[in-house]
Enzyme design. Sequence first.
Site, PDB file in Angstrom:
ATOM      1  N   LYS A  60      35.911 -10.184 -13.791  1.00 62.65           N
ATOM      2  CA  LYS A  60      36.509 -11.529 -13.809  1.00 62.65           C
ATOM      3  C   LYS A  60      37.057 -11.793 -15.227  1.00 62.65           C
ATOM      4  O   LYS A  60      38.109 -11.280 -15.547  1.00 62.65           O
ATOM      5  CB  LYS A  60      35.493 -12.571 -13.345  1.00 62.65           C
ATOM      6  CG  LYS A  60      35.015 -12.276 -11.883  1.00 62.65           C
ATOM      7  CD  LYS A  60      34.260 -13.426 -11.290  1.00 62.65           C
ATOM      8  CE  LYS A  60      33.476 -13.062 -10.034  1.00 62.65           C
ATOM      9  NZ  LYS A  60      34.234 -12.504  -8.920  1.00 62.65           N
ATOM     10  N   SER A  68      30.222 -20.525  -7.453  1.00 66.17           N
ATOM     11  CA  SER A  68      31.663 -20.238  -7.455  1.00 66.17           C
ATOM     12  C   SER A  68      32.465 -21.098  -6.491  1.00 66.17           C
ATOM     13  O   SER A  68      33.666 -21.226  -6.655  1.00 66.17           O
ATOM     14  CB  SER A  68      31.891 -18.770  -7.133  1.00 66.17           C
ATOM     15  OG  SER A  68      31.352 -18.455  -5.870  1.00 66.17           O
ATOM     16  N   HIS A 117      30.662 -16.286 -13.116  1.00 68.22           N
ATOM     17  CA  HIS A 117      31.668 -17.327 -13.366  1.00 68.22           C
ATOM     18  C   HIS A 117      31.377 -18.097 -14.653  1.00 68.22           C
ATOM     19  O   HIS A 117      31.676 -19.292 -14.757  1.00 68.22           O
ATOM     20  CB  HIS A 117      31.755 -18.266 -12.162  1.00 68.22           C
ATOM     21  CG  HIS A 117      32.277 -17.561 -10.951  1.00 68.22           C
ATOM     22  ND1 HIS A 117      33.617 -17.362 -10.718  1.00 68.22           N
ATOM     23  CD2 HIS A 117      31.621 -16.928  -9.944  1.00 68.22           C
ATOM     24  CE1 HIS A 117      33.772 -16.681  -9.599  1.00 68.22           C
ATOM     25  NE2 HIS A 117      32.575 -16.394  -9.112  1.00 68.22           N
TER      26      HIS A 117
HETATM   27  N1  PLP Z   1      28.093 -12.846  -8.090  1.00 72.25           N
HETATM   28  C1  PLP Z   1      28.975 -13.867  -8.018  1.00 72.25           C
HETATM   29  C2  PLP Z   1      28.486 -15.263  -8.289  1.00 72.25           C
HETATM   30  C3  PLP Z   1      30.319 -13.629  -7.684  1.00 72.25           C
HETATM   31  O1  PLP Z   1      31.187 -14.637  -7.601  1.00 72.25           O
HETATM   32  C4  PLP Z   1      30.734 -12.299  -7.443  1.00 72.25           C
HETATM   33  C5  PLP Z   1      32.136 -11.997  -7.064  1.00 72.25           C
HETATM   34  O2  PLP Z   1      32.750 -12.601  -6.235  1.00 72.25           O
HETATM   35  C6  PLP Z   1      29.789 -11.277  -7.520  1.00 72.25           C
HETATM   36  C7  PLP Z   1      28.484 -11.584  -7.846  1.00 72.25           C
HETATM   37  C8  PLP Z   1      30.182  -9.852  -7.306  1.00 72.25           C
HETATM   38  O3  PLP Z   1      30.879  -9.409  -8.445  1.00 72.25           O
HETATM   39  P1  PLP Z   1      31.690  -8.046  -8.404  1.00 72.25           P
HETATM   40  O4  PLP Z   1      33.090  -8.391  -8.016  1.00 72.25           O
HETATM   41  O5  PLP Z   1      31.576  -7.488  -9.781  1.00 72.25           O
HETATM   42  O6  PLP Z   1      31.034  -7.188  -7.390  1.00 72.25           O
END
Ligand code: PLP
Length: 415
Positions: free
Chosen positions: A261, A202, A230
């Site tokens: 997202k 990300s 993502h």
């Molecule tokens: N994994 C990744 C790669 C993320 O970018 C995020 C969120 O920022 C998460 C997990 C966590 O997702 P959630 O917002 O559903 O807890």
Amino acid sequence: LWSNGRPLNIINSNRTCGSIAQARLLLEKELDTIRAAGTWKGERVITSKQGPHINVDGSRDDILNFCANNYLGLSSHPEVIQAGIEALQKYGAGLSSVRFICGTQDLHKNLEKKLSQFHEREDCILYASCFDANAGLFEVLLGPDDAVLSDELNHASIIDGIRLCRAKRFRYKHMDLNDLEEKLRESQSSRLRLVVTDGVFSMDGDVAPLVGICDLAEQYGALVFIDECHATGFLGPRGRGTDELLGVMDKVHIVNSTLGKALGGAAGGYTVGPKPLIDLLRQRSRPYLFSNSLPPSVAGSATRALELLLASNEIAQSMAAKTMRFRNGMSQAGFTIAGTAHPICPVMLGDARLASIMADDMLKLGVYVIGFSYPVVPKGEARIRVQISAAHTDSDIDHTVDAFIQTGRKHGVIS
Ligand code: PLP
């Protein structure tokens, strides 16, 4: 709340005891260090719905938003909102229960079925977030006789999830297949081995080399896990994710992703994979067993978002074209944009303070973007992370490129 349910301002009362006063001093000192490093993360207050155009408290009326993970613009899509309203009316505000007591509605089962169908996997389990899905997976799947091989730049929630499990840990260099192979050789004696990677990272918008990872995993008899937060909804010909984009849907064994997202943006996460794994997670995964069920309105909105994507990939394609418009415009102006074709477009600046000041200046020009600095990204790699949405118009994108050019010239980033 601190102790005995008393709020933090007890520290200012006459009853303050020495250790609390000391704690306050330590905390203030730590906060000062963050401020001095220029890495303080403020929170701007939005007073409208999430979308490409928003209202921000204290700023001019219409602000262009380029920092949401709202890749497909579904957060405020009328049908997604309507589905949430209908679920709220039919199923209530919440379940007041975990899933196995009295927290499972047909709505949840239906969403799990649709997510399995979307990812073409056997089964699915919902969580309150993908952070929880990552926290709950590894401990259940892997024991002390097993090994986990994880990319060094994996998301914080993966790192935390792995910390909770008792498997042997191997950290391979970012996207480095040679190093991964070395770690696979070193872990040869383990019972199960799991290679763990973000599908898309990300902070840089770079895509994991899944073809090579899956080949190595096959060669060494390892399983493959990807975090698709993502990628779900827009990468690949039908938006199924990185595994579809790279033609390895049948070689990636477990996928975790988010509903927070591209899939409507409310909240929620999930794991899809083999049925016995999902069955075991329902029995043993702690964030699932010990946390409230996903609210019906959230499940309703996500279901509708998914239905829209299952029906057509038009939205995802429009996002891809807009991404290239932004990337080309910025590169031609002289900026360095990390990653390749992904809607995460990090404008690389290096210095934390510069990233923060430039983001403030962009807001004055009507564009909301955020500077990212340590510890979210490595020291010396501060950037403004721009994220493109299908809901942006071409003129939104052109306006933002112009604002970057103006701000970049002011601060000597481009000539
Ligand atoms: N994994 C990744 C790669 C993320 O970018 C995020 C969120 O920022 C998460 C997990 C966590 O997702 P959630 O917002 O559903 O807890």
